[in-house]
Motif scaffolding. Sequence first.
Motif, short mmCIF file in Angstrom:
data_model
loop_
_atom_site.label_atom_id
_atom_site.label_comp_id
_atom_site.label_asym_id
_atom_site.label_seq_id
_atom_site.Cartn_x
_atom_site.Cartn_y
_atom_site.Cartn_z
N TYR A 29 0.16 12.32 3.00
CA TYR A 29 1.44 12.01 3.67
C TYR A 29 1.09 11.08 5.08
O TYR A 29 1.80 10.23 5.28
N GLU A 30 -0.11 11.42 5.57
CA GLU A 30 -0.35 10.92 6.71
C GLU A 30 -1.08 9.47 6.36
O GLU A 30 -0.56 8.46 7.07
N LYS A 32 6.06 17.77 8.48
CA LYS A 32 6.22 16.52 8.55
C LYS A 32 7.72 15.82 8.65
O LYS A 32 7.96 14.82 9.24
N LYS A 34 8.74 4.46 7.70
CA LYS A 34 8.37 6.02 7.86
C LYS A 34 9.56 6.69 8.18
O LYS A 34 9.55 7.83 8.10
N ASP A 35 10.88 6.13 8.51
CA ASP A 35 11.97 6.73 8.50
C ASP A 35 12.77 6.90 7.22
O ASP A 35 13.81 7.62 7.30
N GLU A 65 1.98 7.26 6.05
CA GLU A 65 2.70 6.78 7.34
C GLU A 65 1.91 5.46 7.89
O GLU A 65 2.55 4.77 8.57
N LYS A 66 0.70 5.53 7.52
CA LYS A 66 0.06 4.23 8.20
C LYS A 66 0.08 3.03 7.36
O LYS A 66 -0.44 2.09 7.86
N LYS A 118 8.42 -3.57 4.53
CA LYS A 118 8.53 -2.10 4.77
C LYS A 118 9.63 -1.53 3.65
O LYS A 118 10.96 -2.07 3.84
#
Length: 287
Positions: free
Chosen positions: A145-146, A178, A156-157, A149-150, A81
């Motif tokens: 954007y969504e 968002k 995601k932070d 996030e996945k 990540k």
Amino acid sequence: MENNRQKKNWVKIMLFWILIFLLILIFAVLYVQPSVFFYPWHDSKSYDVLKDIDSFEEIKIQNGKNTISGWVKYNKPKEEKSPLIIMYGGNAQNSSNTCNWFYKDKIFETVFKDYNFLIVDYPSYGLSTGYLSEKTMFDTAIKAYEYAEKQEYVDKDKIVVLGFSIGTGVANYVTSEKDPHGLILVAPYDRALSLYNNAINIFHGPMKLLTRYKFDSISYAEKIKTNPLVITSTDDEVISYKLSENLSTYYNNNPEYMCIEGALHNDYFLRQEVLDKISEYLDNKLK
């Protein structure tokens, strides 16, 4: 009696031609607006170059019947990540062209070397499909954007949104919805109405009703929690620095504001002081 009749006929003729003129003006303004704001195109040469570079991955996001196209540039291993930069480009850019430019100029090796990078095309830009409008641009941006996030490789932070030119309005909207960790705006404007009047200074009073696009960054800025980085130039011939300066006063969290001299609208990413400032902001936000 005859003179009065002639005067009435003259008035009717004048009113008729005034009406015709107004109708032509309205049609011209409404018809021309999309071509003034948008320049959709696909850079097939850059697309082919990127396809042969392992660190780039073409992405396709389904959005109903339409497809959102774009690229991810991996500067960190896909297995871990990592922070992500999501870019919304200008009206004469597309994802392939921008990625190839940043790759050739080694911006990925310097400014974004510690972060992955994602950019998508608005409808009808690049290989994206669908009708192009303010609403569909915003919808595309949110979907991108969504999607990000996945993804397993995304922290995601630690997402920062980057907008350039017309993409700053998109970036402001996405950030207001968002709440990413950071926001970088290069050559931003306060609202589309200012851009209209910057080009043709006639959209005042009732004439405001003729403007098709709003791109009201001010209303989005007031909802944004993060402190943005705003970069502009006194010599920008497309978006006046005064529009950027005005926008910067509407953020609740004090923005970092940088106004340089000598940079034309397409020069920002060629200027070392701009690249250094973006690097500094990202390091403070993401490290």
